[in-house]
Design a protein around this motif. Sequence first.
Motif, mmCIF file in Angstrom:
data_model
loop_
_atom_site.group_PDB
_atom_site.id
_atom_site.type_symbol
_atom_site.label_atom_id
_atom_site.label_comp_id
_atom_site.label_asym_id
_atom_site.label_seq_id
_atom_site.Cartn_x
_atom_site.Cartn_y
_atom_site.Cartn_z
ATOM 1 N N VAL A 1 0.822 -1.218 0.000
ATOM 2 C CA VAL A 1 0.000 0.000 0.000
ATOM 3 C C VAL A 1 0.853 1.264 0.000
ATOM 4 C CG1 VAL A 1 -1.934 -1.115 1.151
ATOM 5 C CG2 VAL A 1 -0.155 -0.029 2.517
ATOM 6 N N ILE A 2 2.182 1.109 -0.108
ATOM 7 C CA ILE A 2 3.078 2.264 -0.063
ATOM 8 C C ILE A 2 2.770 3.275 -1.175
ATOM 9 C CG2 ILE A 2 5.476 3.009 -0.205
ATOM 10 C CD1 ILE A 2 4.735 1.644 2.405
ATOM 11 N N PRO A 3 2.560 2.862 -2.435
ATOM 12 C CA PRO A 3 2.249 3.855 -3.479
ATOM 13 C C PRO A 3 0.993 4.658 -3.193
ATOM 14 C CG PRO A 3 2.890 1.771 -4.481
ATOM 15 C CD PRO A 3 2.720 1.513 -3.014
ATOM 16 N N VAL A 4 -0.027 4.028 -2.615
ATOM 17 C CA VAL A 4 -1.269 4.741 -2.298
ATOM 18 C C VAL A 4 -1.016 5.795 -1.230
ATOM 19 C CG1 VAL A 4 -3.630 4.475 -1.469
ATOM 20 C CG2 VAL A 4 -2.633 2.731 -2.928
ATOM 21 N N ILE A 5 -0.279 5.440 -0.188
ATOM 22 C CA ILE A 5 0.017 6.384 0.892
ATOM 23 C C ILE A 5 0.862 7.539 0.370
ATOM 24 C CG2 ILE A 5 1.202 6.649 3.101
ATOM 25 C CD1 ILE A 5 0.445 3.787 3.761
ATOM 26 N N PHE A 6 1.856 7.232 -0.440
ATOM 27 C CA PHE A 6 2.737 8.268 -0.966
ATOM 28 C C PHE A 6 1.975 9.196 -1.913
ATOM 29 C CE2 PHE A 6 7.293 9.250 -2.173
ATOM 30 C CZ PHE A 6 7.680 9.489 -0.865
ATOM 31 N N ALA A 7 1.113 8.642 -2.761
ATOM 32 C CA ALA A 7 0.345 9.462 -3.701
ATOM 33 C C ALA A 7 -0.630 10.379 -2.967
ATOM 34 C CB ALA A 7 -0.415 8.568 -4.682
ATOM 35 N N GLN B 1 -8.779 19.809 -4.470
ATOM 36 C CA GLN B 1 -9.790 19.853 -3.419
ATOM 37 C C GLN B 1 -11.099 19.185 -3.833
ATOM 38 O OE1 GLN B 1 -9.602 24.218 -2.520
ATOM 39 N NE2 GLN B 1 -9.418 23.471 -0.435
ATOM 40 N N THR B 2 -11.150 18.609 -5.032
ATOM 41 C CA THR B 2 -12.383 17.981 -5.518
ATOM 42 C C THR B 2 -12.092 16.533 -5.872
ATOM 43 O OG1 THR B 2 -12.938 20.134 -6.490
ATOM 44 C CG2 THR B 2 -14.332 18.261 -7.080
ATOM 45 N N PRO B 3 -12.152 15.608 -4.885
ATOM 46 C CA PRO B 3 -11.812 14.202 -5.156
ATOM 47 C C PRO B 3 -12.714 13.521 -6.173
ATOM 48 C CG PRO B 3 -11.834 14.656 -2.789
ATOM 49 C CD PRO B 3 -12.430 15.846 -3.462
ATOM 50 N N SER B 4 -13.896 14.073 -6.423
ATOM 51 C CA SER B 4 -14.809 13.426 -7.366
ATOM 52 C C SER B 4 -14.603 13.883 -8.803
ATOM 53 C CB SER B 4 -16.261 13.709 -6.961
ATOM 54 O OG SER B 4 -16.527 15.099 -6.953
ATOM 55 N N SER B 5 -13.733 14.881 -9.029
ATOM 56 C CA SER B 5 -13.504 15.368 -10.399
ATOM 57 C C SER B 5 -12.659 14.377 -11.179
ATOM 58 C CB SER B 5 -12.825 16.739 -10.372
ATOM 59 O OG SER B 5 -11.525 16.641 -9.825
ATOM 60 N N TRP B 6 -12.840 14.349 -12.495
ATOM 61 C CA TRP B 6 -12.085 13.395 -13.319
ATOM 62 C C TRP B 6 -10.606 13.755 -13.340
ATOM 63 C CZ3 TRP B 6 -9.245 14.933 -17.480
ATOM 64 C CH2 TRP B 6 -9.548 16.183 -18.043
ATOM 65 N N GLN B 7 -10.279 15.056 -13.201
ATOM 66 C CA GLN B 7 -8.861 15.446 -13.179
ATOM 67 C C GLN B 7 -8.171 14.868 -11.945
ATOM 68 O OE1 GLN B 7 -11.438 17.604 -13.447
ATOM 69 N NE2 GLN B 7 -11.003 19.277 -14.876
ATOM 70 N N TYR B 8 -8.855 14.955 -10.800
ATOM 71 C CA TYR B 8 -8.285 14.397 -9.566
ATOM 72 C C TYR B 8 -8.112 12.891 -9.691
ATOM 73 C CZ TYR B 8 -7.788 13.400 -4.553
ATOM 74 O OH TYR B 8 -7.339 12.975 -3.333
ATOM 75 N N ILE B 9 -9.124 12.202 -10.228
ATOM 76 C CA ILE B 9 -9.071 10.742 -10.354
ATOM 77 C C ILE B 9 -7.919 10.322 -11.255
ATOM 78 C CG2 ILE B 9 -10.314 8.726 -11.208
ATOM 79 C CD1 ILE B 9 -12.904 10.085 -10.335
ATOM 80 N N VAL B 10 -7.764 11.015 -12.409
ATOM 81 C CA VAL B 10 -6.677 10.677 -13.346
ATOM 82 C C VAL B 10 -5.317 10.936 -12.705
ATOM 83 C CG1 VAL B 10 -5.602 11.305 -15.542
ATOM 84 C CG2 VAL B 10 -8.083 11.031 -15.403
ATOM 85 N N LEU B 11 -5.174 12.086 -12.008
ATOM 86 C CA LEU B 11 -3.897 12.414 -11.361
ATOM 87 C C LEU B 11 -3.555 11.412 -10.267
ATOM 88 C CD1 LEU B 11 -1.522 14.351 -10.892
ATOM 89 C CD2 LEU B 11 -3.005 15.659 -9.356
ATOM 90 N N TYR B 12 -4.535 11.079 -9.444
ATOM 91 C CA TYR B 12 -4.328 10.118 -8.355
ATOM 92 C C TYR B 12 -3.932 8.754 -8.907
ATOM 93 C CZ TYR B 12 -5.363 7.986 -3.773
ATOM 94 O OH TYR B 12 -5.279 7.338 -2.565
ATOM 95 N N PHE B 13 -4.626 8.320 -9.942
ATOM 96 C CA PHE B 13 -4.334 7.030 -10.575
ATOM 97 C C PHE B 13 -2.923 7.022 -11.166
ATOM 98 C CE2 PHE B 13 -4.491 4.010 -14.103
ATOM 99 C CZ PHE B 13 -5.059 2.902 -13.498
ATOM 100 N N SER C 1 -0.341 11.496 0.103
ATOM 101 C CA SER C 1 0.437 12.522 0.803
ATOM 102 C C SER C 1 0.899 13.595 -0.164
ATOM 103 C CB SER C 1 1.651 11.892 1.497
ATOM 104 O OG SER C 1 1.252 10.925 2.439
ATOM 105 N N LEU C 2 1.318 13.199 -1.363
ATOM 106 C CA LEU C 2 1.801 14.163 -2.347
ATOM 107 C C LEU C 2 0.679 15.070 -2.836
ATOM 108 C CD1 LEU C 2 4.418 14.911 -3.831
ATOM 109 C CD2 LEU C 2 3.679 13.457 -5.709
ATOM 110 N N ILE C 3 -0.544 14.558 -2.896
ATOM 111 C CA ILE C 3 -1.673 15.377 -3.341
ATOM 112 C C ILE C 3 -2.090 16.367 -2.262
ATOM 113 C CG2 ILE C 3 -4.157 15.258 -3.805
ATOM 114 C CD1 ILE C 3 -3.699 12.909 -5.565
ATOM 115 N N TYR C 4 -2.039 15.938 -1.003
ATOM 116 C CA TYR C 4 -2.551 16.808 0.052
ATOM 117 C C TYR C 4 -1.550 17.871 0.499
ATOM 118 C CZ TYR C 4 -1.182 16.517 5.033
ATOM 119 O OH TYR C 4 -0.585 16.692 6.249
ATOM 120 N N MET C 5 -0.243 17.654 0.283
ATOM 121 C CA MET C 5 0.765 18.614 0.717
ATOM 122 C C MET C 5 0.654 19.964 0.011
ATOM 123 S SD MET C 5 2.466 17.693 3.276
ATOM 124 C CE MET C 5 3.744 18.941 3.188
ATOM 125 N N PRO C 6 0.460 20.034 -1.339
ATOM 126 C CA PRO C 6 0.324 21.355 -1.980
ATOM 127 C C PRO C 6 -0.844 22.166 -1.429
ATOM 128 C CG PRO C 6 0.723 19.670 -3.636
ATOM 129 C CD PRO C 6 0.471 18.950 -2.347
#
Length: 441
Positions: A270-276, A311-323, A278-283
Motif C-alpha cells: 500500500v506504499i504507493p497509495v500512501i505516498f500518492a 480539493q475535488t476528489p470526485s472530479s475526473w482530473q483528480y481521479i486521473v492524477l491520483y491514478f 500525501s503528495l496530493i494533500y501537501m500542496p
Amino acid sequence: MSAVIQAFKDVDLRRKILFTIAMIVLYRVGAQIPAPGVDYAQISGRLRELTQEQGSVYSLINLFSGGALLQLSIFAIGIMPYITASIIVQLLTVVIPHFEQLKKEGQSGQAKMTQYTRYLTVALALLQSAGIVALADRQQLLGAGIEVLVPDRSIWDLVVLVITMTSGAVLVMWMGELITDKGVGNGMSLLIFAGIATRLPTDGLAVLNNSGGLMFAVVVAAVIVLVVGVVFVEQGQRRIPVQYAKRMVGRRQYGGSSTYLPLKVNQAGVIPVIFASSLIYMPVLITQIVYSGNLEPTDNWWQRNVISVLQTPSSWQYIVLYFALIIFFSYFYVSVQYDPNEQADNMKKYGGFIPGIRPGPPTAQYLAYVMNRLLFVGALYLGVIAVLPNIALDFGIGHQGSAGMGAFGGTAVLILVSVALTTVKQIESQLLQSNYEGLLK
C-alpha cells in the motif's frame, strides 16, 4: 477459531497478543483526548455537520489517524510522519551512497537507518502539526470562519499545541516500534488498521443516513466482493522454479534440491497509495498556509487550476492524477526495493539457476521481464482499488466530508485485508515454531 484458541493456549504468543491489544487500546484512547487549547464541543458539532456536505482534502489522512486529525487530539498527526520518513529513507538508499552502504551492513546499518528515520519523523511531525495548528488558528481547518480553538489564545498557547501534537506523533512511533518488537505483527500497520477499523460503524451509519438502506446494502455487497478480490490478488504470486546444482564438499554432497522464487503480484503493497495521497494533500496544505487559508478559485492561476482540482476528489482530473501517481510510485518503489541483478548474483553464488535460463545477466533480464509484467498488473490493481471511492463520489454515492465511503473505500479495505493477512501469517508461523519445539522436546 481453532487457530485463535491454539494461539491463546501458547503462553508466549498469548502474552504478545495481549500486549499488542493493550498498545492498540492506549493508542485509541489517546486519539480521543483533546489537545490543550482545543474547543472540543465546537469541533464535535462541526464534524457532525460535515457528514452532510462537501468535505475536506484531509479526509484520507484523517482516515489513517482514525479521525484524530480533524478532532485535533494529542495523537492528531498519528503515524503518517513515521511512514513518510520510512519511505523517504528507503528511497534515499538509491540516491545517497552512504545509505546504500548502511543497507549492506546488516543489523548495525539498519539500526543507523532507523535512527535517521526517527529524526526525520520528528521534523515531519513538527512541520505537519505547525501547518494544522496554523489552519486552525486562522479558522480554516474545518471550514471558513469555524473557530476550533479557545478564544483569547496567545502565541505561547499555539506553541504548546504544536509541541503536544509533535510529542504525540513521537509517542505513536514508539508504541508502533514496541508492538513490532514485543507484540505480534507490524506495529505501524496495526495502528493504521485500528484507526480505520474504528471508523467502520461511523462511516457505515453515515452511508445509511445519507444514501438510504438500499444504497447501504449495495455498498456492503460491493465491499464483500472487494474483500474477496483483494485477498485473491494479495495472495497471488508467480513462482519461478529454481534448481540448485549438486556439489561435493569433502565426502558430503550438497545441493540438488528444487525450490521456487515467489514474486508477489502486488510487490509494492500500500506504499504507493500512501505516498500518492500525501503528495496530493501537501500542496493544498502549503497553499492554505501561504494564502492564510483563503483558497478562492478566482485568486490566481495556481489556485484556480491546481488547488481547486486537488480539493475535488470526485472530479475526473483528480481521479486521473491520483491514478497516475499510484502507477508511477508503484514502479518507482519496486525498482528501488527489488534488484534483479542482485537476486541473480545471489542465486549464482549459491549454485542456483532457473531451468532454461543461463546464470548471471540472462537470469537478471528474465527476472526483470517477469517483474515488469507482474508490476503492470499490480499497479493497475492498486490504482483501480484506490480510485473506486472517488468514482463512487462522482456518481453521488457517499459524501466527501464524512469520509462516508472512507472506511468502506478501496484504500481502507486494501489496508485492512493486507494487515490482517500479514498478522495471521505471523501468528501461524509462531504457532508452527512452538509446535516444532514441542516435537523436539
